[in-house]
Design an enzyme around this catalytic site. Sequence first.
Site, PDB file in Angstrom:
ATOM      1  N   ARG A  38      22.111 -14.024  -0.758  1.00 22.53           N
ATOM      2  CA  ARG A  38      20.929 -13.775  -1.587  1.00 22.53           C
ATOM      3  C   ARG A  38      20.958 -14.596  -2.881  1.00 22.53           C
ATOM      4  O   ARG A  38      19.912 -15.021  -3.364  1.00 22.53           O
ATOM      5  CB  ARG A  38      20.811 -12.278  -1.898  1.00 22.53           C
ATOM      6  N   LYS A 199      15.522   2.126  19.102  1.00 25.61           N
ATOM      7  CA  LYS A 199      14.515   3.166  19.299  1.00 25.61           C
ATOM      8  C   LYS A 199      13.082   2.685  19.148  1.00 25.61           C
ATOM      9  O   LYS A 199      12.769   1.895  18.262  1.00 25.61           O
ATOM     10  CB  LYS A 199      14.750   4.282  18.276  1.00 25.61           C
ATOM     11  N   GLY A 357      18.198  -6.762  10.316  1.00 22.90           N
ATOM     12  CA  GLY A 357      19.630  -6.780  10.031  1.00 22.90           C
ATOM     13  C   GLY A 357      20.477  -7.067  11.264  1.00 22.90           C
ATOM     14  O   GLY A 357      21.286  -7.999  11.289  1.00 22.90           O
TER      15      GLY A 357
HETATM   16  P1  ADP Z   1      17.280  -4.673  13.646  1.00 19.56           P
HETATM   17  O1  ADP Z   1      18.307  -4.202  12.643  1.00 19.56           O
HETATM   18  O2  ADP Z   1      17.422  -6.136  13.952  1.00 19.56           O
HETATM   19  O3  ADP Z   1      15.879  -4.300  13.263  1.00 19.56           O
HETATM   20  P2  ADP Z   1      17.653  -2.339  15.305  1.00 19.56           P
HETATM   21  O4  ADP Z   1      18.389  -1.670  14.196  1.00 19.56           O
HETATM   22  O5  ADP Z   1      16.316  -1.823  15.650  1.00 19.56           O
HETATM   23  O6  ADP Z   1      17.588  -3.932  15.048  1.00 19.56           O
HETATM   24  O7  ADP Z   1      18.496  -2.233  16.658  1.00 19.56           O
HETATM   25  C1  ADP Z   1      19.808  -2.662  16.805  1.00 19.56           C
HETATM   26  C2  ADP Z   1      20.640  -1.690  17.594  1.00 19.56           C
HETATM   27  O8  ADP Z   1      20.081  -1.386  18.855  1.00 19.56           O
HETATM   28  C3  ADP Z   1      22.010  -2.278  17.859  1.00 19.56           C
HETATM   29  O9  ADP Z   1      22.971  -1.494  17.194  1.00 19.56           O
HETATM   30  C4  ADP Z   1      22.158  -2.183  19.382  1.00 19.56           C
HETATM   31  O10 ADP Z   1      23.456  -1.799  19.792  1.00 19.56           O
HETATM   32  C5  ADP Z   1      21.164  -1.120  19.743  1.00 19.56           C
HETATM   33  N1  ADP Z   1      20.759  -1.213  21.165  1.00 19.56           N
HETATM   34  C6  ADP Z   1      20.156  -2.247  21.765  1.00 19.56           C
HETATM   35  N2  ADP Z   1      19.992  -2.003  23.091  1.00 19.56           N
HETATM   36  C7  ADP Z   1      20.489  -0.783  23.324  1.00 19.56           C
HETATM   37  C8  ADP Z   1      20.610   0.044  24.493  1.00 19.56           C
HETATM   38  N3  ADP Z   1      20.170  -0.364  25.699  1.00 19.56           N
HETATM   39  N4  ADP Z   1      21.195   1.249  24.368  1.00 19.56           N
HETATM   40  C9  ADP Z   1      21.645   1.648  23.162  1.00 19.56           C
HETATM   41  N5  ADP Z   1      21.558   0.934  22.010  1.00 19.56           N
HETATM   42  C10 ADP Z   1      20.989  -0.268  22.095  1.00 19.56           C
END
Ligand code: ADP
Length: 399
Positions: A38, A199, A357
């Site tokens: 940053r 989710k 993230g």
């Molecule tokens: P970002 O931070 O990029 O917005 P998210 O926080 O929404 O992404 O999602 C990331 C998380 O989703 C990761 O920790 C990953 O392990 C989890 N994830 C992805 N696919 C699955 C799955 N099929 N089952 C459980 N967790 C999952």
Amino acid sequence: MTAFKTLDDIGDVRGKVALVRVDLNLPMQDGAVTDDTRIRAAVPTILELADAGAKVLLLAHFGRPKGARSSTQSLSMVVGAVQSVLGREVMFVPEIAGDIVAQAVGILPEGGIAILENTRFWPGEEKNDPELVKAIAANADLYVNDAFSAAHRAHATTEGLAHVLPAYAGRSMQAELEALGKALDHPEKPVAAVVGGAKVSSKLDVLKHLVSKVDHLIIGGGMANTFLAANGVDVGKSLCEHDLTDTALEILANAEKSGCTVHLPYDVVVSKEFAANPPSLRICNVHEVADDEMILDVGPAAVEALADVLKTCRTLVWNGPMGAFETEPFDAATVALARTAAALTREGSLVSVAGGGDTVAALNHAGVAGDFTYISTAGGAFLEWMEGKELPGVTALRK
Ligand code: ADP
Ligand code: MG
């Protein structure tokens, strides 16, 4: 072309006092900065203004001190790190308004740089209090906002100041707005969006907005399970929000109305336990998931089909990993698709923008973050932009 003023429009700043809103909400451990990304993002703006002879006053928040001074959240802690990244001396001022700041401005030479105290020590910051805005502005001639990551908040130093001083986007803000504009506001079509992550519930507004904007919506990660379940697929003991099946069906119906093709996996990587390289690991069709299995990644056949979709597209926005990428081998789909997107971007056939993230961590893990057109590290502001929301800090710069 841009609807906001940038440093190109700022004129002669010699001897002028510039308030520069930056992101210094740095990850710290035991009093030391653990990642200076940053700071580096703010360097071009700071040096451009300082080298043109402005007196640069940096404004930033740190943590959540909730409107009161807190010795553990003083920005004095980051002065050393900022000095070493800038390669310049930096003064610390323990106030953001009033006589102490005025005295500091008097001492500061032309081209001098100072960091003011954590803006969130003052309750008026988060309330966007006009009195505080006026008091901060009283010591300055102009305002530069270089903190896109804070632009989803209408706070005194992210929004209020833009109304009372000549206001400009800094270089980092400008780059982010130009990249995001190219990806979703006026993209070259066809446009694909990849949305993954754990989710559906955390990205409902993103999905709802994207189906009206993009030609291809690729859904992966845990959230794909909710869509599969809504379509009558038995997802076993996969992460799945069964209470959101109606919402998922609504999103699919809206996509159809808008001419957006939704891509759900048709083969998946499953396992009985969530561990690295588990003995029960197998690849199967989505209709063959057993009751005691969970879906942890998109399957290889689907990944290949998705790569073909990307090859037909000119623009890609990506948020959320395709699988539980932190655990091997459930990173395979994310890594493969990321490499395809990176290769297409290198060839010049795709503009690719990604943020989030875990997404940034996944792209780094795949070794391709540098090949994307733009990677946003803005977190909440990036997601709100993906939701189609107006960001108050950006809107204030546009008028
Ligand atoms: P970002 O931070 O990029 O917005 P998210 O926080 O929404 O992404 O999602 C990331 C998380 O989703 C990761 O920790 C990953 O392990 C989890 N994830 C992805 N696919 C699955 C799955 N099929 N089952 C459980 N967790 C999952
Ligand atoms: Mg996350």
